[in-house]
Each structure stands twice: as structure tokens, then as C-alpha cells.
Design an enzyme around this catalytic site. Structure first.
Site, PDB file in Angstrom:
ATOM      1  N   TRP A  44       0.783  -1.205   0.076  1.00  0.00           N
ATOM      2  CA  TRP A  44      -0.020  -0.009  -0.087  1.00  0.00           C
ATOM      3  C   TRP A  44       0.840   1.131   0.047  1.00  0.00           C
ATOM      4  CZ3 TRP A  44      -0.117   4.207   3.120  1.00  0.00           C
ATOM      5  CH2 TRP A  44      -1.320   4.971   3.073  1.00  0.00           C
ATOM      6  N   SER A  72       4.548  -6.201   2.394  1.00  0.00           N
ATOM      7  CA  SER A  72       3.567  -5.563   3.024  1.00  0.00           C
ATOM      8  C   SER A  72       2.241  -5.874   2.872  1.00  0.00           C
ATOM      9  CB  SER A  72       3.763  -3.858   2.868  1.00  0.00           C
ATOM     10  OG  SER A  72       3.319  -3.182   3.654  1.00  0.00           O
ATOM     11  N   THR A  73       1.350  -5.067   2.487  1.00  0.00           N
ATOM     12  CA  THR A  73      -0.033  -5.479   2.254  1.00  0.00           C
ATOM     13  C   THR A  73      -0.229  -6.529   1.113  1.00  0.00           C
ATOM     14  OG1 THR A  73      -0.841  -3.286   2.687  1.00  0.00           O
ATOM     15  CG2 THR A  73      -2.374  -4.539   1.385  1.00  0.00           C
ATOM     16  N   ALA A  79       8.527  -8.089   4.720  1.00  0.00           N
ATOM     17  CA  ALA A  79       7.810  -7.007   5.651  1.00  0.00           C
ATOM     18  C   ALA A  79       6.537  -7.080   5.524  1.00  0.00           C
ATOM     19  CB  ALA A  79       8.513  -5.761   4.897  1.00  0.00           C
ATOM     20  N   ASP A 112      11.977  -2.192  10.856  1.00  0.00           N
ATOM     21  CA  ASP A 112      10.824  -1.798  10.253  1.00  0.00           C
ATOM     22  C   ASP A 112      10.110  -0.805  10.905  1.00  0.00           C
ATOM     23  OD1 ASP A 112       8.154  -1.756   8.889  1.00  0.00           O
ATOM     24  OD2 ASP A 112       8.799  -3.716   7.763  1.00  0.00           O
ATOM     25  N   HIS A 170      11.278  -0.867   6.116  1.00  0.00           N
ATOM     26  CA  HIS A 170      10.123  -1.708   5.629  1.00  0.00           C
ATOM     27  C   HIS A 170      10.366  -1.836   4.125  1.00  0.00           C
ATOM     28  CE1 HIS A 170       6.123  -2.721   5.494  1.00  0.00           C
ATOM     29  NE2 HIS A 170       5.804  -1.862   4.528  1.00  0.00           N
TER      30      HIS A 170
END
Length: 274
Positions: free
Chosen positions: A29, A95-96, A120, A225, A254
């Protein structure tokens, strides 16, 4: 531009380069498939077929009003893999995108999948709850939503210039082109999708999804992160998976697939070829 249309009529943009074993990349994101440039080029030149899509409401995909939740994200990914008839694929999520990969595997099965990588990533759960006391308070994500709705352009400049890439750490030199590229990708997407997506990545509990996954999974996370804190994510995720390898990177931020691409790509390649 190559696109597919999902069951609910949403047009999803994707890149599909090369031939060989497919590696499918799911972005974070509020970015787009462009965030995987360093990985797409690296693996394309090493004989792999590389695929990356723009999540609904992000990048060049349709800026629809609804469906900005993990079930729809997973269904869109399934629609893409079925359209391209991918087999023996390696799914990589940052991530997302890591949450998207986890929900896809749990919701649609592993029949087309050889391995997965979570970089991450947001699972098991980012939000602080009674059962997840180490998570982040809801007020943090409420603030993200307020900034996205009220001054998105400024917020999308501050985030990559600071915690996303660790450019706010002493001795770390900010890379202006990286910051601008993050801003560019973010501003290509829709504010409504990004606003709703904050709830999707922060409040979705992936605990049961992780328990269902049996393919080998590499869990990669930096211990510095500042966006998805390490202690409440990677070690917990690895413990819930049946066949996980946890790799922790000292001092990495991150956004390490961009700023530490040489290290991440080498470790990805070693895992895929093992």
C-alpha cells in the site's frame, strides 16, 4: 495495456514478462506493480516469467468504489493466475501484498503454487487487540486514514521521506528519486481505495489463513521496520506456518526490496532455486 476484468467488473492491470517458472509479485500500500521494478528485471534476466499487477484502485487498475478488502484482493489475484493459467508459481508479497498472498493461498488453495515469500508483511495482525497486545493502536491507522483523505499528496511525500525507507534514521542519506517514485505511484491510485485499504491491511486477522498454508514460505523482515514492526509480525507469522523459514535483516527498513534490492534479490533467488 494488458488487463483482466474480474467477476465484479473491475479492470486489473498487469505486467507479464518472460518465460519459465512464474514468479507473481503483490505490491504494498498504496503503490503499484512498478514498486517491483528491481525484482522484475533481476528475475526476468535469469530465466523466470515475472508477473505483477496493480491492486484494484491502485496504479493503472480501475478506481472502483468498493471491494477494497483482503477477500477481493485475493479473488483478483486468483482471477489473474487463472487467466494466465499459471502453474508451479512462486508468490511474493510485500507489506499489504503479503497479506494478499496469504489470503489467496488460504482462500483459493495451493494447487497452482510451489512456494511463497512474505517480505515485511502485515500478517498475522497489525491492530492492537486483547489477543494481540503487541499490535499498533487503532489511533495510528485512524491517523493514516485522516491524512489520506485530507492531504494525501503531502502524506505520500512524508512517508517515503521518513519511516518507509528508514531515511529518518541517523546517518541514512535520503534518495530523492526513490521518494519521488513512491509519491508518483501513490498518487496514480485512488484516494477511496487507499482509504479503505488501510482498514484492510491493519484490521484483517490472518491467523487462521496462515495455519492452512502448507507450501514452503520464506518470511523476510527487517528488524528496523518502522511501518510493520518486526516483533509482532514476522516471528509470529513463521510460528503459525507449517513450513516456514524466517530470515531477519539487521537494520533493514520496511522498503527493503528497493533500498536493499541486491541482498533481497539474492536471497529470493536462493530460496526459489533450493
Amino acid at each position: 495495456m494488458p488487463t483482466i476484468t474480474t467477476a465484479d467488473g473491475t479492470e486489473i492491470f498487469y505486467k507479464d514478462w518472460g518465460s519459465g517458472q512464474p514468479i507473481v509479485f503483490s505490491h504494498g500500500w498504496p503503490l503499484s506493480a512498478d514498486d517491483w521494478d528491481a525484482q522484475l528485471m533481476f528475475f526476468r534476466t535469469r530465466g523466470y516469467r515475472v508477473i505483477a499487477h496493480d491492486r484494484r484502485g491502485h496504479g493503472r487498475s480501475a478506481q472502483v468504489d468498493g471491494g477494497h478488502d483482503m477477500d477481493h484482493y485475493a479473488d483478483d489475484l486468483a482471477a489473474l493466475t487463472e487467466h494466465l493459467d499459471l502453474r508451479d508459481a512462486v508468490h511474493v508479497g510485500h507489506s499489504t501484498g503479503g497479506g494478499e498472498v496469504v489470503r489467496y493461498l488460504a482462500r483459493h488453495g495451493e494447487g497452482r503454487v510451489a512456494k511463497a515469500v512474505l517480505i515485511a508483511a502485515v500478517p498475522p495482525l497489525m491492530l492492537q487487540t486483547d489477543d494481540n497486545p503487541g499490535g499498533l493502536p487503532k489511533s495510528v491507522f485512524d491517523g493514516f486514514q485522516a491524512q489520506t483523505a485530507e492531504h494525501r499528496s503531502t502524506f505520500y511525500r512524508e512517508l517515503p521521506a521518513g519511516p518507509f525507507y528508514g531515511f529518518n534514521r541517523p546517518g541514512v542519506e535520503p534518495v530523492e528519486a526513490v521518494i519521488q517514485n513512491w509519491w508518483r505511484q501513490g498518487m496514480m491510485g485512488g484516494a477511496k481505495a487507499h482509504y479503505d485499504g488501510i482498514v484492510a491491511f491493519s484490521q484483517t486477522d490472518f491467523t487462521e489463513d496462515l495455519r492452512r498454508i502448507s507450501v514452503p514460505v520464506l518470511v523476510m523482515h527487517g528488524d528496523d521496520d518502522q511501518v510493520v514492526p518486526y516483533a509482532d509480525s514476522a516471528p509470529l507469522t513463521a510460528a503459525l506456518l507449517k513450513n516456514a523459514t524466517l530470515k531477519t535483516y539487521t537494520g533493514f527498513p520496511h522498503g527493503m526490496p528497493t533500498t536493499q534490492a541486491d541482498v533481497i534479490n539474492a536471497d529470493l533467488l536462493a530460496f526459489i532455486e533450493a
